[in-house]
Structure formats: structure tokens, C-alpha cells
Scaffold this active site. Sequence first.
Site, PDB file in Angstrom:
ATOM      1  N   TYR A  97      15.888  42.478  36.864  1.00  0.00           N
ATOM      2  CA  TYR A  97      15.211  41.862  37.951  1.00  0.00           C
ATOM      3  C   TYR A  97      14.047  42.255  38.870  1.00  0.00           C
ATOM      4  CZ  TYR A  97      19.502  39.335  37.402  1.00  0.00           C
ATOM      5  OH  TYR A  97      20.757  38.696  36.833  1.00  0.00           O
ATOM      6  N   HIS A 148      14.134  31.194  37.834  1.00  0.00           N
ATOM      7  CA  HIS A 148      14.886  32.395  37.553  1.00  0.00           C
ATOM      8  C   HIS A 148      14.070  33.554  37.181  1.00  0.00           C
ATOM      9  CE1 HIS A 148      18.681  30.406  37.303  1.00  0.00           C
ATOM     10  NE2 HIS A 148      18.198  29.302  36.756  1.00  0.00           N
TER      11      HIS A 148
END
Length: 158
Positions: free
Chosen positions: A22, A100
Site C-alpha cells: 500500500y 483501490h
Amino acid sequence: MKILVIQGPNLNILGHREPHIYGNFTLDQIHNNLQAQAKQNNAELEFFQSNFEGEIIDKLQECIGGEYAGVLINPAAFSHTSIAIADAIASCGVPVIEVHISNIHAREEYRSKSYTGAVSAGVITGFGAFGYHLALMGILQIANEIAALKAQQNNQNA
């Protein structure tokens, strides 16, 4: 024009959570970047983060007949499991773009299906934190097109 930004579970710990997937950006940094981009486009953003499915559904339902021109949502893991959030997106009455950070199609097989993405106007996936910039560009474009069409209809009816 007001855009609602909804962040799902575990996004409140970005910067600490699996940075190899991430990145090192925190949620506050992402929001600050979005806020600057929104200001340049004469848009207002409202941010909401929850780790709870029902709270996300409640927030989406606030869009019905409300003040929002669109929604940018990262439902996180709920995108793969929550038909209830998908139903709330489908009935919220405004365009929604799902974003996302990681490429959900390049990860575990169970992450490749997005119930929420299937009912969204578009899905941005795999661009890291920059995906939020792309998603905001998209939702602003769609919301501006809808506003222009409504203005045109009002002029024709006048």
C-alpha cells in the site's frame, strides 16, 4: 460541487499497514492531496472513514436526495464481500467511482471480484495513492457532465 470520499476498513492505518503493498502514504496525506486538487477544481470534499460495514452503508444513504454530486469510495476488503454496500452504491442516486491502492486483479484470487465495483461508474485500481487523484478527476468529470445536462434540460423546460 460537493464530493463524498468514503474510506473503508484498515485504511486509517495506511503508512503502517503492509507498506510493500500500500505504500508509505498515510490517509491524512492522501486526503490533503485530494483537498488541494479539489480546491483547484472548485469542489468541496467531505471525508469519512469507517471500519464498519453498516456505517459505510448509512453514509452512502445520506446521498439520496442530498447535497453530494458524487462519491469516491475505497471500500477496501468490503468490495469483495459486501453485497449490502454494493446495494447502497446502486441506490444512492449519485455517480460513484471505486478506487483501490493495490491492483486487486494481481493479488489473491478472492480479491479479484468486486461486488461494489460492478455497480460503480468506474474503478481505478493499482496506481497507488495516485489512484485517488485519477478517481477524483473521473468523478468531477462525470458530475460536471450531469450538471450540464440538468442545466440544459432546465433551459429547455423554461
